[in-house]
Design an enzyme around this catalytic site. Structure first.
Site, PDB file in Angstrom:
ATOM      1  N   SER A  27     -25.912  28.066 -21.611  1.00 42.97           N
ATOM      2  CA  SER A  27     -27.023  27.134 -21.465  1.00 42.97           C
ATOM      3  C   SER A  27     -27.444  27.020 -20.013  1.00 42.97           C
ATOM      4  O   SER A  27     -26.615  27.153 -19.101  1.00 42.97           O
ATOM      5  CB  SER A  27     -26.557  25.761 -21.961  1.00 42.97           C
ATOM      6  OG  SER A  27     -27.452  24.759 -21.563  1.00 42.97           O
ATOM      7  N   TYR A  85     -20.017  18.428 -21.980  1.00 44.15           N
ATOM      8  CA  TYR A  85     -20.658  19.519 -22.718  1.00 44.15           C
ATOM      9  C   TYR A  85     -20.899  20.700 -21.779  1.00 44.15           C
ATOM     10  O   TYR A  85     -20.530  21.847 -22.067  1.00 44.15           O
ATOM     11  CB  TYR A  85     -21.985  19.058 -23.341  1.00 44.15           C
ATOM     12  CG  TYR A  85     -22.847  20.208 -23.811  1.00 44.15           C
ATOM     13  CD1 TYR A  85     -22.479  20.981 -24.899  1.00 44.15           C
ATOM     14  CD2 TYR A  85     -24.029  20.556 -23.128  1.00 44.15           C
ATOM     15  CE1 TYR A  85     -23.260  22.067 -25.317  1.00 44.15           C
ATOM     16  CE2 TYR A  85     -24.813  21.626 -23.543  1.00 44.15           C
ATOM     17  CZ  TYR A  85     -24.421  22.376 -24.633  1.00 44.15           C
ATOM     18  OH  TYR A  85     -25.190  23.443 -25.033  1.00 44.15           O
ATOM     19  N   LYS A 105     -19.340  24.790 -21.492  1.00 45.27           N
ATOM     20  CA  LYS A 105     -20.082  26.057 -21.352  1.00 45.27           C
ATOM     21  C   LYS A 105     -19.590  26.828 -20.127  1.00 45.27           C
ATOM     22  O   LYS A 105     -19.399  28.046 -20.174  1.00 45.27           O
ATOM     23  CB  LYS A 105     -21.590  25.785 -21.236  1.00 45.27           C
ATOM     24  CG  LYS A 105     -22.217  25.242 -22.515  1.00 45.27           C
ATOM     25  CD  LYS A 105     -22.190  26.273 -23.632  1.00 45.27           C
ATOM     26  CE  LYS A 105     -22.740  25.741 -24.932  1.00 45.27           C
ATOM     27  NZ  LYS A 105     -22.381  26.532 -26.109  1.00 45.27           N
TER      28      LYS A 105
END
Ligand code: NAD
Ligand code: UDP
Length: 346
Positions: free
Chosen positions: A131, A155, A159
């Site tokens: 992302s 989050y 990643k």
């Protein structure tokens, strides 16, 4: 003629996964999808099958959690996969702040289980959903793949950790072929309006929120911040049509056959920045619906302007986004107009 390649797609019932599975099927691939339906439903799989027509015979689905190693083992023992596309993961930033352990377990531990089983079965080709969040608060735009990386929340950290894990396993074994795709802001839906984004609960992201306002499920959109140093004061992002994103995955899959490929990262964006107000205006134009706005303060943690440098993907993947924001909004509206409650009946 060579046998079609067989691809395992984790999280293939989800928003981006379902669109990619459909493109893979139409492109002649055999697909095996696993998903635990944590944030999706069987209906998405049924719709993909309908849209795929005769190609639907090449879709197999297993309801499975990627952390269930024995189940993964069994799957890899029974099927030879040419490559894996790994979408499965939790993705709500706010929830990740509240429940970090759940995010590390699902995203990081889940990925480790998958990689261990892949390694054990000699399947070493993977495309991973990273992302633009790994750019943190970029100091300048457009973001190139060489920018420094940081994470603003758990989050984002999952990643970043997973990207690091990939870089480490490649350093230890150059037999791996790894492509990490850093998505910018995926929006829109399949032009048929049969598959699209169906978030559970109140949406956090801009366009899922807008789509629920448009069908009367939510009263108004809160605009988070109108005093940024941008063209109209609202935050700027790089919105990309989910169909373009799906095609980007097929381009990445083809690239995995390049003998030169090792562990690479590519931005998938359009290279264009669009403000919140511009996006709302485009949606209003394409839907004919008025979106009531409430001007609110900045959302904590938000970056001001984020958009992609698309050069590397264009040059090396031979891929470029084709759709503009009006087409994204047209297709988003078509989806929500046909499915105001997503895959649920109400
Ligand atoms: P999504 O929630 O619609 O899809 C993810 C799918 O994974 C869901 O169907 C969910 O049920 C499944 N899943 C989650 N945990 C699982 C597990 N442990 N085992 C099996 N299945 C599991 O999300 P999406 O928007 O399609 O995103 C796909 C991937 O792309 C995610 O990894 C996400 O972090 C990443 N991504 C998304 C965006 C975005 O804005 N949508 C942006 C950048 C990156
Ligand atoms: N945004 C907004 N209202 C909302 C949701 C988002 O004004 O209800 C803004 C947000 O501040 C940002 C842009 O829309 O400038 C995109 O936000 P989103 O959460 O979709 O993506 P991200 O910030 O993760 O890139």
């Amino acid at each position: 003629m060579a046998a079609p390649q067989c691809v395992l797609i984790t999280g293939g019932a989800g928003y981006i996964g379902s669109h990619t599975v459909l493109q893979l099927l139409l492109g002649g691939y055999k697909t095996v999808v696993i998903d635990n339906f944590d944030n999706s439903s069987q209906v998405a799989i049924n719709r993909v099958q309908e849209l795929a027509g005769d190609h639907a015979v090449n879709l197999t689905f297993h309801k499975m959690d990627i952390r269930n190693k024995p189940a993964l083992e069994k799957l890899f023992a029974s099927t030879k996969f040419d490559a894996v596309m790994h979408f499965a993961g939790l993705k709500a930033v706010g929830e990740s702040v509240q429940k970090p352990l759940m995010y590390y377990d699902n995203n990081v531990v889940g990925t480790l289980a998958l990689l261990e089983v892949m390694d054990a079965h000699g399947c070493k080709k993977i495309v991973f959903s990273s992302s633009a969040t790994v750019y943190g608060w970029p100091k300048e735009v457009p973001c190139t793949e060489e920018f420094p990386l940081s994470a603003a929340n758990p989050y984002g950290r999952t990643k970043l950790m997973i990207e690091d894990i990939f870089r480490d396993i490649y350093a230890s074994d150059s037999g791996w072929k790894i492509i990490m795709l850093r998505y910018f802001n995926p929006v829109g839906a399949h032009p048929s309006g049969h598959i699209g984004e169906d978030p559970l609960g109140t949406p956090n992201n801009l366009m899922p929120f807008v789509q629920q306002v448009a069908v009367g499920r939510l009263p108004a959109l809160k605009v988070f911040g109108t005093n940024y140093s941008t063209k109209d004061g609202t935050g700027v992002r790089d919105y990309i049509h989910v169909a373009d994103l799906a095609n980007g995955h097929l381009a990445a899959l083809r690239k995995l056959s390049d003998p030169q490929i090792g562990c690479e990262v590519y931005n998938l964006g359009t290279g264009k920045g669009t403000s919140v107000l511009e996006m709302v205006a485009a949606f209003e134009k394409m839907s004919g619906k008025k979106i009531p706005l409430i001007i609110a303060g900045r959302r904590p943690g938000d970056a001001e302007i984020v958009y992609a440098s698309t050069e590397k993907a264009e040059l090396e993947l031979n891929w470029k986004a084709e759709y503009g924001i009006e087409e994204m909004c047209r297709d988003q509206w078509n989806w929500v107009n046909k499915n105001p409650y997503g895959y649920q009946t109400k």
